[in-house]
Design a protein around this motif. Structure first.
Motif, PDB file in Angstrom:
ATOM      1  N   CYS A 120     -39.948  37.118  20.683  1.00 53.79           N
ATOM      2  CA  CYS A 120     -41.323  37.354  20.491  1.00 53.79           C
ATOM      3  C   CYS A 120     -41.766  37.181  18.823  1.00 53.79           C
ATOM      4  O   CYS A 120     -43.004  36.806  18.529  1.00 53.79           O
ATOM      5  CB  CYS A 120     -42.056  38.277  21.086  1.00 53.79           C
ATOM      6  SG  CYS A 120     -41.986  38.230  22.952  1.00 53.79           S
ATOM      7  N   ARG A 123     -43.727  33.941  16.501  1.00 54.78           N
ATOM      8  CA  ARG A 123     -45.005  34.017  16.217  1.00 54.78           C
ATOM      9  C   ARG A 123     -45.472  34.718  14.851  1.00 54.78           C
ATOM     10  O   ARG A 123     -46.399  33.986  14.142  1.00 54.78           O
ATOM     11  CB  ARG A 123     -45.939  34.380  17.428  1.00 54.78           C
ATOM     12  CG  ARG A 123     -45.490  33.593  18.799  1.00 54.78           C
ATOM     13  CD  ARG A 123     -45.598  32.054  18.694  1.00 54.78           C
ATOM     14  NE  ARG A 123     -45.430  31.327  19.866  1.00 54.78           N
ATOM     15  CZ  ARG A 123     -45.187  29.898  19.825  1.00 54.78           C
ATOM     16  NH1 ARG A 123     -45.326  29.292  18.756  1.00 54.78           N
ATOM     17  NH2 ARG A 123     -44.867  29.562  21.060  1.00 54.78           N
ATOM     18  N   TYR A 124     -45.085  35.677  14.822  1.00 58.51           N
ATOM     19  CA  TYR A 124     -45.421  36.602  13.434  1.00 58.51           C
ATOM     20  C   TYR A 124     -44.874  35.544  12.349  1.00 58.51           C
ATOM     21  O   TYR A 124     -45.691  35.360  11.290  1.00 58.51           O
ATOM     22  CB  TYR A 124     -45.051  37.771  13.468  1.00 58.51           C
ATOM     23  CG  TYR A 124     -44.735  38.631  12.055  1.00 58.51           C
ATOM     24  CD1 TYR A 124     -45.772  38.810  11.243  1.00 58.51           C
ATOM     25  CD2 TYR A 124     -43.571  38.714  11.670  1.00 58.51           C
ATOM     26  CE1 TYR A 124     -45.632  39.538  10.247  1.00 58.51           C
ATOM     27  CE2 TYR A 124     -43.230  39.370  10.473  1.00 58.51           C
ATOM     28  CZ  TYR A 124     -44.035  39.706   9.703  1.00 58.51           C
ATOM     29  OH  TYR A 124     -43.928  40.197   8.599  1.00 58.51           O
ATOM     30  N   GLN A 126     -44.187  32.363  12.157  1.00 60.46           N
ATOM     31  CA  GLN A 126     -44.790  31.097  12.317  1.00 60.46           C
ATOM     32  C   GLN A 126     -46.026  31.274  11.624  1.00 60.46           C
ATOM     33  O   GLN A 126     -46.637  30.190  10.800  1.00 60.46           O
ATOM     34  CB  GLN A 126     -44.861  30.759  13.790  1.00 60.46           C
ATOM     35  CG  GLN A 126     -45.433  28.996  13.887  1.00 60.46           C
ATOM     36  CD  GLN A 126     -45.336  28.671  15.091  1.00 60.46           C
ATOM     37  OE1 GLN A 126     -45.944  29.547  16.171  1.00 60.46           O
ATOM     38  NE2 GLN A 126     -44.866  27.463  15.559  1.00 60.46           N
ATOM     39  N   LEU A 127     -47.066  32.443  11.711  1.00 56.40           N
ATOM     40  CA  LEU A 127     -48.123  32.427  11.337  1.00 56.40           C
ATOM     41  C   LEU A 127     -47.839  32.523   9.505  1.00 56.40           C
ATOM     42  O   LEU A 127     -48.721  31.798   8.748  1.00 56.40           O
ATOM     43  CB  LEU A 127     -48.835  33.569  11.523  1.00 56.40           C
ATOM     44  CG  LEU A 127     -50.136  34.297  10.999  1.00 56.40           C
ATOM     45  CD1 LEU A 127     -51.129  33.167  11.322  1.00 56.40           C
ATOM     46  CD2 LEU A 127     -50.540  35.371  11.333  1.00 56.40           C
ATOM     47  N   TRP A 130     -47.177  28.906   8.431  1.00 57.77           N
ATOM     48  CA  TRP A 130     -48.149  28.073   8.674  1.00 57.77           C
ATOM     49  C   TRP A 130     -49.361  28.272   7.209  1.00 57.77           C
ATOM     50  O   TRP A 130     -49.790  27.392   6.978  1.00 57.77           O
ATOM     51  CB  TRP A 130     -49.076  28.485   9.790  1.00 57.77           C
ATOM     52  CG  TRP A 130     -50.350  27.697   9.868  1.00 57.77           C
ATOM     53  CD1 TRP A 130     -50.259  26.230  10.186  1.00 57.77           C
ATOM     54  CD2 TRP A 130     -51.490  28.330  10.079  1.00 57.77           C
ATOM     55  NE1 TRP A 130     -51.574  26.178  10.411  1.00 57.77           N
ATOM     56  CE2 TRP A 130     -52.476  27.174  10.295  1.00 57.77           C
ATOM     57  CE3 TRP A 130     -52.152  29.539   9.277  1.00 57.77           C
ATOM     58  CZ2 TRP A 130     -54.057  27.315  10.291  1.00 57.77           C
ATOM     59  CZ3 TRP A 130     -53.483  29.613   9.687  1.00 57.77           C
ATOM     60  CH2 TRP A 130     -54.369  28.360   9.938  1.00 57.77           C
TER      61      TRP A 130
END
Length: 261
Positions: A120, A123-124, A126-127, A130
């Motif tokens: 999980c 996502r952190y 990836q941010l 990004w």
């Protein structure tokens, strides 16, 4: 790549470790002692491990394996100081099952918590990627990943298994000898083995870490991934239990002399 670009990776790793430290304190303060509390600690440890190692991929790709090794060595010592009884690694509980120290249900729940925390956290990561604050992060947030296995499937499983066996035996010897600089020696051994296997299997030696970082990546099927990073590593770890107890091994690596039965 300049030192400024490396600084963005350092910042992310420090931030991730700080968030994990705060999460551990909150869990320790707010959760009642018991299995649930332990599961949360495992999830936090796995998230910290995998979050930092995602960024270490950036470090290795842009600044070389030597720089990657320095970071990994330092982080391994830090994790050893911070995690307490959490391991973020499934085969430690498989070893405990073999030794009768934990039941299958508890081990399975802790491994599940590790997987949830490790998978999980992307996502952190990836941010942060990004945002592309660093050149090294450009295009990485949604980039298709590729597998690290560069050798035959079974050779890869053998590498992961043998290196894990060596890591676990080294850890057991250091623990029993209670070496003064045990944490540093253990970290050095583990990091050295990771670097040695880096260009062959990736040098993960941890099924949760390998799954969080490389599951579904181009180049390996799900079955191949399981054979190399789960069966390979876990077999090596489980074999360390009876091997460590043999008189031959103890006579070679421990001061005591054990008579052969």
């Amino acid at each position: 790549m300049g030192i400024e670009q490396l600084g963005y990776s350092v910042f992310f790793i420090v931030l991730t470790s700080a968030i994990a430290a705060i999460a551990r304190r909150l869990n320790n303060k707010l959760s009642k002692d018991g299995l649930v509390k332990e599961l949360i600690f495992e999830a936090i440890a796995a998230a910290e491990l995998c979050g930092c190692c995602f960024e270490l991929i950036i470090v290795a790709d842009n600044f070389g394996v030597a720089t990657y090794a320095v970071f990994l060595f330092t982080l391994t010592i830090w994790w050893g100081m911070q995690w307490g009884n959490a391991t973020a690694c499934p085969y430690t509980y498989m070893e405990q099952i073999v030794q009768g120290e934990v039941n299958f249900k508890e081990a399975a729940l802790k491994i599940w918590a590790q997987l949830m925390g490790g998978c999980c956290v992307f996502r952190y990561v990836q941010l942060y990627w990004w945002l592309e604050m660093a050149e090294t992060h450009e295009g990485r947030a949604f980039e298709e990943c590729s597998a690290d296995l560069k050798v035959n499937l079974y050779v890869g499983a053998l590498i992961e298994g043998f290196a894990t066996l060596c890591c676990r035996l080294a850890s057991k010897v250091i623990s029993e000898k209670d070496a003064k600089f045990g944490a540093f020696i253990d970290s050095f051994v583990g990091t050295s083995l990771v670097v040695a296997a880096f260009n062959y299997s990736g040098g993960y030696f941890n099924p949760v870490l390998a799954t969080a970082l490389k599951w579904g990546c181009a180049g390996n099927s799900a079955l191949e991934h399981i054979i190399v990073y789960w069966i390979g590593s876990c077999t090596g770890a489980v074999l360390s239990v009876p091997l460590f107890k043999t008189s031959t091994f103890r006579n070679l690596f421990l001061t005591e002399k054990v008579k052969s039965e």
